[in-house]
Design a protein around this motif. Sequence first.
Motif, mmCIF file in Angstrom:
data_model
loop_
_atom_site.group_PDB
_atom_site.id
_atom_site.type_symbol
_atom_site.label_atom_id
_atom_site.label_comp_id
_atom_site.label_asym_id
_atom_site.label_seq_id
_atom_site.Cartn_x
_atom_site.Cartn_y
_atom_site.Cartn_z
ATOM 1 N N ARG A 1 0.852 -1.195 0.000
ATOM 2 C CA ARG A 1 0.000 0.000 0.000
ATOM 3 C C ARG A 1 0.886 1.243 0.000
ATOM 4 N NH1 ARG A 1 -1.420 -3.870 3.402
ATOM 5 N NH2 ARG A 1 -3.469 -4.847 3.186
ATOM 6 N N ILE A 2 0.598 2.159 -0.900
ATOM 7 C CA ILE A 2 1.413 3.370 -1.036
ATOM 8 C C ILE A 2 0.499 4.593 -1.053
ATOM 9 C CG2 ILE A 2 3.076 4.592 -2.483
ATOM 10 C CD1 ILE A 2 3.997 1.938 -3.585
ATOM 11 N N PRO A 3 0.760 5.594 -0.189
ATOM 12 C CA PRO A 3 -0.044 6.820 -0.185
ATOM 13 C C PRO A 3 0.145 7.594 -1.503
ATOM 14 C CG PRO A 3 1.192 6.592 1.859
ATOM 15 C CD PRO A 3 1.741 5.570 0.917
ATOM 16 N N ILE B 1 -3.969 0.465 7.088
ATOM 17 C CA ILE B 1 -3.062 1.612 7.020
ATOM 18 C C ILE B 1 -3.829 2.890 7.320
ATOM 19 C CG2 ILE B 1 -3.415 1.876 4.530
ATOM 20 C CD1 ILE B 1 -0.498 2.828 4.323
ATOM 21 N N ALA B 2 -3.170 3.829 7.979
ATOM 22 C CA ALA B 2 -3.787 5.125 8.276
ATOM 23 C C ALA B 2 -2.728 6.215 8.164
ATOM 24 C CB ALA B 2 -4.398 5.126 9.680
ATOM 25 N N ILE B 3 -3.149 7.391 7.721
ATOM 26 C CA ILE B 3 -2.269 8.552 7.630
ATOM 27 C C ILE B 3 -2.383 9.339 8.930
ATOM 28 C CG2 ILE B 3 -1.716 10.642 6.346
ATOM 29 C CD1 ILE B 3 -1.259 8.048 4.794
ATOM 30 N N VAL B 4 -1.265 9.649 9.537
ATOM 31 C CA VAL B 4 -1.234 10.374 10.807
ATOM 32 C C VAL B 4 -1.072 11.867 10.519
ATOM 33 C CG1 VAL B 4 -0.129 10.566 13.057
ATOM 34 C CG2 VAL B 4 -0.133 8.363 11.862
ATOM 35 N N VAL B 5 -1.953 12.675 11.081
ATOM 36 C CA VAL B 5 -1.889 14.123 10.868
ATOM 37 C C VAL B 5 -1.538 14.827 12.177
ATOM 38 C CG1 VAL B 5 -3.512 14.094 8.946
ATOM 39 C CG2 VAL B 5 -4.381 14.352 11.248
ATOM 40 N N ARG C 1 -1.001 16.828 1.356
ATOM 41 C CA ARG C 1 -2.308 16.680 0.707
ATOM 42 C C ARG C 1 -2.458 15.247 0.183
ATOM 43 N NH1 ARG C 1 -3.511 21.202 -3.585
ATOM 44 N NH2 ARG C 1 -5.558 20.187 -3.398
ATOM 45 N N ILE C 2 -2.612 14.315 1.099
ATOM 46 C CA ILE C 2 -2.820 12.911 0.739
ATOM 47 C C ILE C 2 -4.238 12.751 0.183
ATOM 48 C CG2 ILE C 2 -2.929 10.540 1.583
ATOM 49 C CD1 ILE C 2 -0.127 11.596 1.657
ATOM 50 N N VAL C 3 -4.346 12.165 -1.006
ATOM 51 C CA VAL C 3 -5.663 11.998 -1.631
ATOM 52 C C VAL C 3 -6.171 10.564 -1.550
ATOM 53 C CG1 VAL C 3 -5.315 13.935 -3.189
ATOM 54 C CG2 VAL C 3 -4.607 11.642 -3.903
#
Length: 411
Positions: free
Chosen positions: A223-225, A287-291, A233-235
């Motif tokens: 998995r790749i952001p 997977i999760a994006i950390v902000v 600006r992750i889409v």
Amino acid sequence: MMIAMASIAVLSGIASVLFAAADGALEACCGGQLPSVLRRYESPDHRDRVQRSVAIARLASNLVTGIAVALALRLNSAPFGWALVSAITAVLFLTLVTEAVPRAVGESHRIAVVIFLSPLLTVVEILLRPLVALELRLETHTRASGISASVASDASTKEQFREVVAASPDVSRDEREILRGVFSLKGTEVQEIMAPRIAMIAIESLTPWSEVLARVRSAEHARIPVYQGSIDRIVGILYAKDLLPAVIEGVTPVGGWLSLVRPAVFIPEGKRIDVLLREFKAAGNHIAIVVDEYGGTAGMVTIEDILEEIVGEIRDEHDREELPIEMEHGGKFWVSGRVSLEDLSHAIGQRIGNDDAATVGGLVFSVLGRVPRAGEQLVFDGFRVVVERVVQRRVDRVYFERDAAWRERTA
């Protein structure tokens, strides 16, 4: 009178059936199955509030049904024995018809039931919101009043359990480490285990198809952001398995490769990893994006990162054979910059702490006050510390050795 009570019993019974089916469906819902407009029911917090509202409505409708049936059968004026037998029979019948069967139907046809009853659930939630808020407040107050009395006992129980496990000859060293990892989940935040943004491998949304394939092959990640313009600006997330049909056929995906990008999950840095693990399990997400507090990308975390907190480093065929902490006789340690200070303290048998840092790399930055260079040395808490490797301003590998002065004092 009897006809009116019978009508009320039927109407309230139908309401009980609907509420029981809705509760069963909500309990069985899994992540990613509902349409996007109803995805709110997959949120644990929202689903909990809705289920509390449904429970109150079910209790009220069951109560009305019971009273109406009793009055319709004139049990209040019947002989005691007959009234008792009739009441027990009515309760069993109503439980089967308005609880067990509808709930089973709701669980087996959860998607259709949630979609069909969503207007009713919305109305019930709005009408009973004050009662739910009161229930939550009373529950919080009750828990808070009991927490202070139970914390010491709970901590003592956990410590006793650890001591029993440590003393047991049937428990191996690896099993002890797993139990230690399980106990540490609740006190660990996402920011302590995430891959920082500087270490993230991501793809820009305007990248040509051929370069996307090359990047996925070189990254060797499942998995790749995907970002637009800036990593902040992750889409979405690109799954390598979604590329296989186009790769096998040797064509560009219909609608472009961006049509394969899936929505990303965003979480705050301070989220506890035990909570995140439950959310990953419920939603089927990995997977999760950390902000950060400003909404920028701080890093990303995967379910593998959490599992490694329990079972230790998980290696695959692509991982380099470099342990996070390598020890040598004489008090020498080679440590990854991403290792937490808590894990380092546990490994060396001495607390290494700093209020401004959570990792070894952060500790070096905090002490030096600037970006270190490879080969720089410093002394900290009785250790000579050497920065062995720096990658793109990130401390990648650090060497720790007991300081000579410390050895003389302890000799």
